[in-house]
Design a protein around this motif. Structure first.
Motif, short mmCIF file in Angstrom:
data_model
loop_
_atom_site.label_atom_id
_atom_site.label_comp_id
_atom_site.label_asym_id
_atom_site.label_seq_id
_atom_site.Cartn_x
_atom_site.Cartn_y
_atom_site.Cartn_z
N MET A 1 46.15 -16.51 33.70
CA MET A 1 46.97 -15.33 33.48
C MET A 1 46.64 -14.26 34.52
O MET A 1 45.51 -14.19 35.02
CB MET A 1 46.70 -14.73 32.10
CG MET A 1 47.28 -15.49 30.95
SD MET A 1 46.96 -14.58 29.42
CE MET A 1 45.17 -14.66 29.36
N LYS A 2 47.64 -13.45 34.80
CA LYS A 2 47.46 -12.27 35.63
C LYS A 2 47.71 -11.05 34.74
O LYS A 2 48.84 -10.75 34.38
CB LYS A 2 48.40 -12.29 36.83
CG LYS A 2 48.10 -13.40 37.84
CD LYS A 2 49.07 -13.35 39.01
CE LYS A 2 48.67 -14.35 40.10
NZ LYS A 2 48.84 -15.74 39.64
N LEU A 3 46.64 -10.37 34.37
CA LEU A 3 46.71 -9.22 33.49
C LEU A 3 46.71 -7.94 34.32
O LEU A 3 46.05 -7.87 35.36
CB LEU A 3 45.55 -9.22 32.51
CG LEU A 3 45.47 -10.44 31.59
CD1 LEU A 3 44.20 -10.40 30.75
CD2 LEU A 3 46.69 -10.51 30.67
N LEU A 4 47.40 -6.93 33.85
CA LEU A 4 47.55 -5.71 34.64
C LEU A 4 47.79 -4.52 33.74
O LEU A 4 47.92 -4.65 32.51
CB LEU A 4 48.72 -5.88 35.62
CG LEU A 4 50.06 -6.28 34.99
CD1 LEU A 4 50.92 -5.07 34.69
CD2 LEU A 4 50.81 -7.24 35.90
N ARG A 5 47.86 -3.35 34.36
CA ARG A 5 48.19 -2.11 33.65
C ARG A 5 49.24 -1.39 34.49
O ARG A 5 49.14 -1.34 35.70
CB ARG A 5 46.94 -1.27 33.44
CG ARG A 5 45.88 -2.02 32.63
CD ARG A 5 44.54 -1.29 32.58
NE ARG A 5 44.65 -0.05 31.81
CZ ARG A 5 44.51 1.15 32.34
NH1 ARG A 5 44.31 1.29 33.65
NH2 ARG A 5 44.60 2.23 31.59
N ASP B 1 55.48 -6.38 29.19
CA ASP B 1 54.78 -5.33 28.45
C ASP B 1 53.98 -5.94 27.28
O ASP B 1 54.57 -6.54 26.38
CB ASP B 1 55.80 -4.32 27.94
CG ASP B 1 55.17 -3.09 27.32
OD1 ASP B 1 53.98 -3.13 26.97
OD2 ASP B 1 55.89 -2.08 27.19
N LEU B 2 52.66 -5.75 27.31
CA LEU B 2 51.79 -6.27 26.26
C LEU B 2 51.40 -5.21 25.23
O LEU B 2 50.56 -5.48 24.37
CB LEU B 2 50.50 -6.83 26.88
CG LEU B 2 50.50 -8.28 27.38
CD1 LEU B 2 49.20 -8.56 28.12
CD2 LEU B 2 50.65 -9.27 26.23
N SER B 3 52.00 -4.03 25.31
CA SER B 3 51.53 -2.93 24.46
C SER B 3 51.79 -3.18 22.98
O SER B 3 51.16 -2.55 22.12
CB SER B 3 52.15 -1.60 24.90
OG SER B 3 53.56 -1.65 24.86
N GLY B 4 52.68 -4.11 22.66
CA GLY B 4 52.89 -4.46 21.27
C GLY B 4 51.88 -5.46 20.74
O GLY B 4 51.88 -5.78 19.55
N VAL B 5 51.01 -5.94 21.66
CA VAL B 5 50.04 -6.98 21.29
C VAL B 5 48.61 -6.46 21.36
O VAL B 5 47.80 -6.72 20.46
CB VAL B 5 50.20 -8.20 22.24
CG1 VAL B 5 49.22 -9.31 21.84
CG2 VAL B 5 51.63 -8.71 22.24
N VAL B 6 48.28 -5.75 22.43
CA VAL B 6 46.94 -5.18 22.61
C VAL B 6 47.07 -3.72 23.03
O VAL B 6 48.08 -3.31 23.60
CB VAL B 6 46.11 -5.96 23.65
CG1 VAL B 6 45.77 -7.35 23.15
CG2 VAL B 6 46.81 -6.01 25.00
N ALA C 1 37.88 -15.58 23.55
CA ALA C 1 38.73 -15.70 22.36
C ALA C 1 39.96 -14.81 22.48
O ALA C 1 41.09 -15.22 22.17
CB ALA C 1 37.94 -15.35 21.11
N ALA C 2 39.76 -13.58 22.95
CA ALA C 2 40.88 -12.65 23.09
C ALA C 2 41.84 -13.12 24.17
O ALA C 2 43.07 -13.05 24.01
CB ALA C 2 40.36 -11.25 23.41
N LEU C 3 41.31 -13.65 25.27
CA LEU C 3 42.16 -14.15 26.34
C LEU C 3 42.95 -15.38 25.89
O LEU C 3 44.10 -15.56 26.29
CB LEU C 3 41.32 -14.48 27.57
CG LEU C 3 40.71 -13.28 28.31
CD1 LEU C 3 39.80 -13.75 29.44
CD2 LEU C 3 41.79 -12.35 28.86
N ALA C 4 42.33 -16.22 25.06
CA ALA C 4 43.03 -17.40 24.56
C ALA C 4 44.25 -17.00 23.72
O ALA C 4 45.30 -17.64 23.79
CB ALA C 4 42.07 -18.26 23.74
N LYS C 5 44.12 -15.92 22.94
CA LYS C 5 45.26 -15.45 22.14
C LYS C 5 46.39 -14.95 23.03
O LYS C 5 47.57 -15.20 22.76
CB LYS C 5 44.80 -14.34 21.19
CG LYS C 5 43.89 -14.82 20.05
CD LYS C 5 43.49 -13.67 19.15
CE LYS C 5 42.58 -14.17 18.02
NZ LYS C 5 42.12 -13.05 17.14
N LEU C 6 46.02 -14.26 24.12
CA LEU C 6 47.05 -13.77 25.04
C LEU C 6 47.73 -14.93 25.77
O LEU C 6 48.94 -14.92 25.99
CB LEU C 6 46.44 -12.81 26.06
CG LEU C 6 45.92 -11.48 25.52
CD1 LEU C 6 45.36 -10.64 26.66
CD2 LEU C 6 47.02 -10.72 24.79
#
Length: 280
Positions: free
Chosen positions: A1-5, A25-30, A41-46
């Motif tokens: 994954m490529k995670l960003l802000r 947009d991931l703001s509804g998830v984290v 564990a958190a990355l696996a959920k994403l």
């Protein structure tokens, strides 16, 4: 994954880059991309989320620093054999450690401020390590699992402050805007060999750095293990691992940044940055 802000300064939202290079947009998830988001564990959920199910961010939105709430911003100096040679310094027997103030952190394309009194403003493209799990007295084998991922960093430096003003290097490393990070954090499962990535940096269209992490003296897992012998590393901590040759200090004669200059830099698979120098 490529995670960003993404989003305005101070109002960044968490996101990820989909297969088409669009920001989702991931703001509804984290709540954010920070230490709490970076465990295995958190990355696996994403990773289990279908990106197409997430809203698209607006076109042309600003990239923020790819990690929020960085606790420690640690740096390794003289970690490339060819950079040590251009600096006329011996290859270190152990990693050289210094810190950058976390207040130096900015987005990858934000403006870099030339500090008041600066005469020797310089650039350094560097591979960044983002910690995902606490590391304390870990072995090199254990250290690999403590890394959440990697990112591109510009270790902006003021050489007169760093080398001519007494004391340690930190004064020339931690000025405001001296830590562009991003555009995204690439999780470690997508980086097959962090010690074999091409990296480059240009100023005003002229390439100065054209190297590879292959010439690193101390590799990422070793660095994490080594640092963990002196301090605990926590999720969201960032380590900048040194630069290849081609910095302004190493030119003959030296070349330094002036107001209006434009830096562009990148690392293979980790994204690119672009910063314009402005007056503080």
């Amino acid at each position: 994954m490529k995670l960003l802000r993404f989003g305005p300064v101070g109002q960044e939202k968490p996101g990820l880059l989909d297969a088409d290079g669009r920001i989702r947009d991931l703001s509804g998830v984290v709540a954010d991309i920070n230490g709490a988001t970076l465990s295995d564990a958190a990355l696996a959920k994403l990773k289990a989320i279908d990106p197409a199910s997430l809203p698209l961010a607006p076109e042309g939105v600003r990239y923020g620093p790819c990690v929020a709430g960085v606790g420690k911003f640690l740096c390794i100096g003289l970690n490339y054999a060819d950079h040590a040679a251009e600096s006329n310094l011996p290859i270190p027997e152990e990693p050289v450690l210094f810190t950058k103030a976390t207040s130096s952190i900015i987005g990858p394309n934000d403006e870099v401020k030339k500090p008041r009194g600066s005469t020797k403003l310089d650039w350094e493209v560097e591979l960044g390590i983002v910690i995902g799990q606490t590391a304390s007295y870990v072995s090199e084998a254990e250290a690999e699992g403590c890394i959440a991922g990697y990112c591109t960093i510009n270790d902006v430096s003021e050489r007169a402050f760093q080398l001519e003003r007494g004391g340690t290097w930190d004064k020339g490393k931690g000025c405001d805007t001296f830590g562009p990070i991003g555009p995204w954090l690439v999780t470690r499962d997508e980086v097959a060999d962090p010690a074999n990535l091409k990296m480059w940096l240009s100023v005003n269209g002229k390439t100065y750095q054209n190297g590879s992490t292959a010439t690193m003296i101390f590799k990422p897992a070793f660095i994490v293990s080594y640092l963990s012998q002196f301090m605990s590393l926590h999720p969201g901590d960032v380590i900048s691992t040194g630069t290849p040759p081609g910095v302004g200090l190493g030119q003959k004669p030296p070349v330094y940044l002036e107001v209006g200059d434009v830096m562009e830099l990148g690392i293979e698979g980790l994204g690119s940055q672009k910063q314009t120098v402005i007056a503080a």
